[in-house]
Every structure is written in structure tokens, then in C-alpha cells.
Design a protein around this motif. Structure first.
Motif, short mmCIF file in Angstrom:
data_model
loop_
_atom_site.label_atom_id
_atom_site.label_comp_id
_atom_site.label_asym_id
_atom_site.label_seq_id
_atom_site.Cartn_x
_atom_site.Cartn_y
_atom_site.Cartn_z
N CYS A 261 1.00 -0.97 0.03
CA CYS A 261 -0.03 -0.73 -0.06
C CYS A 261 0.55 0.94 -0.48
CB CYS A 261 -0.67 -0.13 1.23
SG CYS A 261 -2.11 1.30 1.27
N SER A 262 0.45 2.40 -0.60
CA SER A 262 1.10 3.25 -0.74
C SER A 262 1.11 4.40 0.76
CB SER A 262 0.79 4.37 -1.57
OG SER A 262 -0.78 5.03 -1.02
N CYS A 263 -0.09 3.65 1.75
CA CYS A 263 0.49 4.36 3.23
C CYS A 263 1.53 4.22 3.71
CB CYS A 263 -0.92 4.27 3.98
SG CYS A 263 -0.99 2.04 4.51
N ASP A 264 2.25 4.47 5.18
CA ASP A 264 3.09 4.18 5.59
C ASP A 264 2.78 3.75 7.00
OD1 ASP A 264 1.39 6.04 7.59
OD2 ASP A 264 3.21 7.08 7.24
N ARG A 265 2.04 2.73 6.66
CA ARG A 265 1.31 1.73 7.87
C ARG A 265 1.80 0.66 7.69
NH1 ARG A 265 -4.84 0.23 9.90
NH2 ARG A 265 -4.21 -1.21 11.97
N VAL A 266 2.04 0.04 8.58
CA VAL A 266 2.95 -1.52 8.40
C VAL A 266 2.20 -2.74 7.91
CG1 VAL A 266 5.28 -2.99 9.24
CG2 VAL A 266 5.86 -0.04 9.38
N GLY A 267 1.99 -3.52 7.11
CA GLY A 267 1.37 -4.45 7.06
C GLY A 267 -0.02 -3.87 7.26
N CYS A 268 -0.28 -2.57 6.33
CA CYS A 268 -1.28 -1.96 6.11
C CYS A 268 -2.85 -3.15 5.72
CB CYS A 268 -1.71 -1.02 5.27
SG CYS A 268 -3.58 -0.80 4.83
N PRO A 269 -3.79 -3.30 6.52
CA PRO A 269 -4.92 -4.49 6.32
C PRO A 269 -5.62 -4.74 5.17
CG PRO A 269 -5.74 -2.81 8.30
CD PRO A 269 -4.03 -2.85 7.86
N THR A 270 -5.65 -3.35 5.21
CA THR A 270 -6.33 -2.78 3.58
C THR A 270 -5.95 -2.27 2.51
OG1 THR A 270 -6.97 -1.16 4.54
CG2 THR A 270 -8.75 -3.13 5.24
N PRO A 271 -4.21 -3.17 1.88
CA PRO A 271 -3.37 -2.05 1.13
C PRO A 271 -5.10 -1.69 0.05
CG PRO A 271 -3.45 -4.56 0.93
CD PRO A 271 -3.90 -4.04 2.76
N ALA A 272 -4.41 -0.28 -0.02
CA ALA A 272 -5.42 0.34 -1.42
C ALA A 272 -6.44 0.67 -1.45
CB ALA A 272 -4.45 0.31 -3.18
N ARG A 273 -7.01 -0.21 -0.62
CA ARG A 273 -8.85 0.19 -0.04
C ARG A 273 -9.11 1.24 0.73
NH1 ARG A 273 -6.63 -5.39 -0.71
NH2 ARG A 273 -8.37 -6.37 -2.10
N HIS A 274 -8.18 2.20 1.08
CA HIS A 274 -8.28 2.78 2.29
C HIS A 274 -8.62 4.40 1.89
CE1 HIS A 274 -4.87 4.15 3.22
NE2 HIS A 274 -4.85 2.62 2.86
N PRO A 275 -9.07 5.29 2.41
CA PRO A 275 -9.10 6.94 2.73
C PRO A 275 -7.31 6.94 2.67
CG PRO A 275 -11.25 6.46 3.28
CD PRO A 275 -10.21 5.10 3.33
N VAL A 276 -6.92 8.45 2.35
CA VAL A 276 -5.73 9.03 2.94
C VAL A 276 -6.40 9.66 3.77
CG1 VAL A 276 -4.76 8.51 0.77
CG2 VAL A 276 -6.07 10.77 1.49
N SER A 277 -7.27 10.11 4.05
CA SER A 277 -7.49 11.31 5.21
C SER A 277 -8.51 10.63 6.44
CB SER A 277 -7.57 12.82 4.83
OG SER A 277 -8.63 13.43 5.78
N PHE A 278 -8.26 11.10 7.73
CA PHE A 278 -9.46 9.99 8.89
C PHE A 278 -10.23 10.89 8.15
CE2 PHE A 278 -5.20 9.27 10.89
CZ PHE A 278 -5.23 7.54 11.28
N ALA A 279 -10.25 12.46 7.44
CA ALA A 279 -11.64 13.10 8.06
C ALA A 279 -12.52 13.29 6.39
CB ALA A 279 -11.13 14.36 7.59
N TRP A 280 -12.13 11.58 6.00
CA TRP A 280 -12.64 11.19 4.09
C TRP A 280 -14.48 11.97 4.55
CZ3 TRP A 280 -16.33 7.61 4.92
CH2 TRP A 280 -16.12 6.85 5.82
N GLN A 281 -15.27 11.28 5.63
CA GLN A 281 -16.22 11.41 5.35
C GLN A 281 -16.63 12.91 5.62
OE1 GLN A 281 -19.00 9.08 8.13
NE2 GLN A 281 -17.51 8.73 9.35
N THR A 282 -16.24 14.47 6.34
CA THR A 282 -16.20 15.41 5.76
C THR A 282 -16.06 15.93 4.47
OG1 THR A 282 -14.79 16.04 7.37
CG2 THR A 282 -16.56 16.13 7.81
N GLN A 283 -14.13 14.96 4.06
CA GLN A 283 -13.73 15.94 2.68
C GLN A 283 -14.67 14.92 1.32
OE1 GLN A 283 -10.04 13.45 2.27
NE2 GLN A 283 -8.94 15.79 1.50
N SER A 284 -15.97 14.52 1.84
CA SER A 284 -15.88 13.72 0.60
C SER A 284 -17.01 14.08 -0.28
CB SER A 284 -16.97 12.25 0.36
OG SER A 284 -16.47 11.11 1.32
#
Length: 244
Positions: free
Chosen positions: A58-81
Motif C-alpha cells: 500500500c502507498s500508506c506508511d502503515r506497516v502491514g496495512c490490512p486493507t492495502p490501496a482500499r482505504h482513504p488517505v485522510s481520517f476526515a474522509w467523511q467530511t472531505q467527500s
């Protein structure tokens, strides 16, 4: 909502051509990607940038990302959408590799089923003359039926968010039908999963189809999922539940 779908005609021929797969290579490129994203926004699907594949990771910096390339990049995705054309154009051009998610429960929901069950249900729905809206399929073995949202019923105890990203381990526990409503999201085509160069999530029925009421599809989808589950071994011996 249906009126929004019905009023779009300017680019429909070009969009439909990509959606029918006549030019898959161009659809995977920047021009086709942006056109499809803008078409989704015009159809009322609020979008936000998501992670993308970095090889098989995954492009994110999370080690062992459980949903690679399937998740938003921002925690504020609900208001950002958003469905704002200018904002989506800026995101698409400044983040040319990014996938996009669409937040559910605002204007639309998504009924997410195993691919084989979804194909069976889709055939039965079309044969029965039931109105079916946009449908996408993913190379990870899922089919996504886009519907109108049911909103917020008076009885909150009977409706709850899907939150699959918050609890990604439930993906294996609930291989049947998942109802993405408030608090959830799905990847919107075109999107790539790790290891794929071409779009891994793509439309099989395009955005020219109005969003239907989810309850009109539910019986067909649950019946197909039940038959699919009956053909699959379950090592725990438990029934596969319907998951919202």
C-alpha cells in the motif's frame, strides 16, 4: 436523485464507451480515469482520495496495512467527500496514482456480495425486469450494487454503520452480503489493487442507470448469497451471516 441521472447527456456517449470496455487501455489512463470520476460525482456519489498500490504493498506508511490501496488517505474522509467537479479535478490531477473512495450513507448505499453470487443475482434481476442501478466488480472477488440510501430510520437499533475499514478482520468473518451505509465507503471505479497495472475495480453496469431502492434488490442478493454459502466449506460450521 433519479432526475440527476436522467439529466446527464452531454458526455454520456463517451462515458458509456469506456464503461462497455471498448477502450480499456485509455480508461486506465489519466483521461479516462478523470472522466469516470467526474461521471461518478455527477451521479451524486461523493468522492475522496484513497491509497494506491505501491507494487504489492500500500502507498500508506502503515506497516502491514490490512486493507492495502482500499482505504482513504485522510481520517476526515467523511467530511472531505464531495461531488464538487473542481475539487475532484484537482485531486485527480495532483494525485495521478490515487484510487478514490465514495462515502456511503449520504446519497447512496452499496450492497457488496461475493462475485459469483452477484453475477447470478444480476442475471435474475435483469430477467425479472427489476430496475438495477450501477454495478461494479472487483478482482478481489466482490460485486458492488449501488443503490439509493435508506437514510436514517426512526428506529436506530435496526440500522447501523458497516465500518468494515475500522474492523478489517471482519472481512473474512462475513464473506456474504455486506451493506455499506452510514459510516462506510467502497472503492469507486476505476481503481487498482496491489499487483495490478490495469483497473481492478471496474463498472459492469454504468452510471447512466438510476440508483434503485436497495430493498428491491435485497431478496435476490440474499438468495444468491445463501446458495453461494451453501456451496462453500465453512471450517467453523457456522452459518454465514448477513452483515450491515
Amino acid at each position: 436523485m433519479s432526475a440527476e441521472f436522467g439529466g446527464r447527456s452531454g458526455r454520456q456517449g463517451k462515458i458509456s464507451q469506456w464503461l462497455r470496455g471498448r477502450r480499456p487501455k485509455q480508461a486506465a489512463g489519466d483521461g479516462g480515469r478523470e472522466t469516470l470520476l467526474l461521471a461518478a460525482a455527477e451521479a451524486g456519489l461523493p468522492l475522496a482520495p484513497a491509497a494506491h498500490p505501491a507494487g504489492y504493498r500500500c502507498s500508506c506508511d502503515r506497516v502491514g496495512c490490512p486493507t492495502p490501496a482500499r482505504h482513504p488517505v485522510s481520517f476526515a474522509w467523511q467530511t472531505q467527500s464531495t461531488t464538487d467537479r473542481g475539487q475532484i479535478e484537482r485531486w485527480a490531477r495532483h494525485q495521478p496514482q490515487a484510487n478514490f473512495i465514495t462515502a456511503t450513507g449520504m446519497t447512496h448505499d452499496v450492497l457488496d456480495v461475493p462475485l459469483d453470487a452477484g453475477r447470478e443475482a444480476l442475471d435474475r434481476l435483469l430477467e425479472a425486469g427489476v430496475e438495477v442501478g450501477p454495478v461494479a466488480e472487483s478482482d478481489d472477488g466482490r460485486m458492488l450494487f449501488f443503490t439509493l440510501t435508506r437514510g436514517t430510520p426512526e428506529d436506530e437499533d435496526e440500522w447501523w454503520p458497516c465500518e468494515l475499514d475500522c474492523h478489517p478482520e471482519t472481512m473474512d468473518e462475513h464473506p456474504g452480503l455486506r451493506w455499506h451505509c452510514r459510516g462506510s465507503y467502497v472503492l469507486v471505479p476505476p481503481a487498482r489493487l496491489p499487483g495490478d497495472d490495469d483497473p481492478s475495480v471496474r463498472w459492469v453496469r454504468g452510471l447512466e442507470h438510476p440508483l434503485p431502492d436497495p430493498l428491491s434488490l435485497l431478496e435476490y442478493l440474499t438468495d444468491a448469497c445463501a446458495r453461494y454459502a451453501g456451496d462453500q466449506p465453512d471450517p467453523t460450521g457456522a452459518a454465514w451471516p448477513l452483515h450491515h
